[in-house]
Design an enzyme around this catalytic site. Structure first.
Site, PDB file in Angstrom:
ATOM      1  CE  LYS A  11      -3.767  -2.373   2.461  1.00 29.63           C
ATOM      2  NZ  LYS A  11      -4.679  -2.258   3.591  1.00 29.63           N
ATOM      3  CE1 TYR A  51      -9.113  -3.284   0.482  1.00 28.38           C
ATOM      4  CE2 TYR A  51      -8.351  -1.170  -0.468  1.00 28.38           C
ATOM      5  CZ  TYR A  51      -8.235  -2.155   0.148  1.00 28.38           C
ATOM      6  OH  TYR A  51      -6.879  -2.497   0.508  1.00 28.38           O
ATOM      7  CG  ASN A 114      -3.535  -2.737   7.158  1.00 26.93           C
ATOM      8  OD1 ASN A 114      -3.583  -2.223   6.027  1.00 26.93           O
ATOM      9  ND2 ASN A 114      -4.551  -3.560   7.548  1.00 26.93           N
ATOM     10  CG  HIS A 117      -4.806  -6.393  -0.511  1.00 26.52           C
ATOM     11  ND1 HIS A 117      -6.077  -6.407   0.023  1.00 26.52           N
ATOM     12  CD2 HIS A 117      -4.858  -7.411  -1.480  1.00 26.52           C
ATOM     13  CE1 HIS A 117      -6.986  -7.308  -0.694  1.00 26.52           C
ATOM     14  NE2 HIS A 117      -6.177  -7.878  -1.650  1.00 26.52           N
ATOM     15  CD  GLU A 128      -8.141  -9.154  -3.648  1.00 27.43           C
ATOM     16  OE1 GLU A 128      -9.338  -9.070  -2.960  1.00 27.43           O
ATOM     17  OE2 GLU A 128      -7.200  -9.773  -3.581  1.00 27.43           O
TER      18      GLU A 128
HETATM   19  P1  DAT Z   1      -7.671  -7.061   5.271  1.00 25.45           P
HETATM   20  O1  DAT Z   1      -6.884  -6.105   4.620  1.00 25.45           O
HETATM   21  O2  DAT Z   1      -6.837  -7.787   6.182  1.00 25.45           O
HETATM   22  O3  DAT Z   1      -8.104  -8.111   4.225  1.00 25.45           O
HETATM   23  P2  DAT Z   1     -10.299  -5.930   5.115  1.00 25.45           P
HETATM   24  O4  DAT Z   1     -10.580  -6.812   3.987  1.00 25.45           O
HETATM   25  O5  DAT Z   1     -11.467  -6.433   6.198  1.00 25.45           O
HETATM   26  O6  DAT Z   1      -8.906  -6.501   5.945  1.00 25.45           O
HETATM   27  O7  DAT Z   1     -10.288  -4.531   5.136  1.00 25.45           O
HETATM   28  C1  DAT Z   1      -9.653  -4.010   4.208  1.00 25.45           C
HETATM   29  C2  DAT Z   1      -8.587  -2.735   4.844  1.00 25.45           C
HETATM   30  O8  DAT Z   1      -9.670  -1.711   5.030  1.00 25.45           O
HETATM   31  C3  DAT Z   1      -7.818  -3.055   5.751  1.00 25.45           C
HETATM   32  O9  DAT Z   1      -6.737  -3.633   5.239  1.00 25.45           O
HETATM   33  C4  DAT Z   1      -7.811  -1.800   6.553  1.00 25.45           C
HETATM   34  C5  DAT Z   1      -9.061  -1.037   6.334  1.00 25.45           C
HETATM   35  N1  DAT Z   1      -9.907  -1.197   7.413  1.00 25.45           N
HETATM   36  C6  DAT Z   1     -10.456  -2.465   7.772  1.00 25.45           C
HETATM   37  N2  DAT Z   1     -11.146  -2.283   8.932  1.00 25.45           N
HETATM   38  C7  DAT Z   1     -11.011  -0.992   9.118  1.00 25.45           C
HETATM   39  C8  DAT Z   1     -11.661  -0.368  10.396  1.00 25.45           C
HETATM   40  N3  DAT Z   1     -12.373  -1.105  11.267  1.00 25.45           N
HETATM   41  N4  DAT Z   1     -11.092   0.954  10.439  1.00 25.45           N
HETATM   42  C9  DAT Z   1     -10.289   1.510   9.579  1.00 25.45           C
HETATM   43  N5  DAT Z   1      -9.909   0.900   8.431  1.00 25.45           N
HETATM   44  C10 DAT Z   1     -10.288  -0.535   8.254  1.00 25.45           C
HETATM   45 MG    MG Z   2      -9.377  -7.942   2.680  1.00 23.47          MG
END
Ligand code: DAT
Ligand code: MG
Length: 151
Positions: A11, A51, A114, A117, A128
């Site tokens: 990212k 997303y 974080n 991805h 994806e």
């Molecule tokens: P991951 O990236 O572990 O697959 P995800 O698909 O649930 O997690 O969410 C995508 C991204 O969105 C994640 O890397 C960071 C952001 N995100 C997820 N939950 C969040 C939250 N509660 N607050 C802020 N950003 C969030």
């Molecule tokens: Mg995800």
């Protein structure tokens, strides 16, 4: 466990923090094969598709604007169980729940920053990879495998 492919992306925060080499290195050293990689600036439309499952979440607009704020490194990695193993190597979505030794557990503390991805299922990996790469960008290694990495 079939050989499979996953979509991994550094990212904008990971790029800014010069963690690209470290992240690539972890997948290389584990024994996974790079199938495709590009350094690119994604636009909001591409990120909204990527997303799409999170569209209703309160953090969605901030997530898309953060992801569009700078270049990313889009990658496809291949190998045994790479979708699940890639997620384990990344750590938990919330870095504060990520074990030391994982990418997120080693390098970050904020859920919205974080740094990396990874696809979370076979279905999302296929979607994806097709979203970020043309078929012609997926490189076949052919019969040039190193002999001594695998059993
Ligand atoms: P991951 O990236 O572990 O697959 P995800 O698909 O649930 O997690 O969410 C995508 C991204 O969105 C994640 O890397 C960071 C952001 N995100 C997820 N939950 C969040 C939250 N509660 N607050 C802020 N950003 C969030
Ligand atoms: Mg995800």
């Amino acid at each position: 466990m079939a050989t499979e492919r996953t979509y991994i992306m550094v990212k904008p925060d990971g790029v800014e923090r010069k963690l690209v080499g470290d992240i690539i290195g972890r997948f290389e050293k584990r024994g996974y094969k790079l199938v495709a990689m590009k350094f690119m600036q994604p636009d909001a439309a591409l990120l909204e598709q990527h997303y799409a499952d999170l569209k209703g979440k309160p953090f969605f607009p901030g997530l898309v604007s953060f992801m569009a704020s700078g270049p990313v490194v889009a990658m496809c990695w291949e190998g045994k169980d790479v979708i699940k193993q890639g997620r384990i190597m990344l750590g938990e979505t919330n870095p504060l729940s990520s074990a030391p030794g994982t990418i997120r557990g080693d390098y970050c503390i904020d859920i919205g920053r974080n740094i990396v991805h990874g696809s979370d299922s076979l279905d999302s990996a296929q979607k994806e990879i097709a979203l970020w790469f043309k078929d012609t960008e997926l490189v076949s290694w052919g019969p040039t495998e190193n002999k001594w990495i695998y059993e």
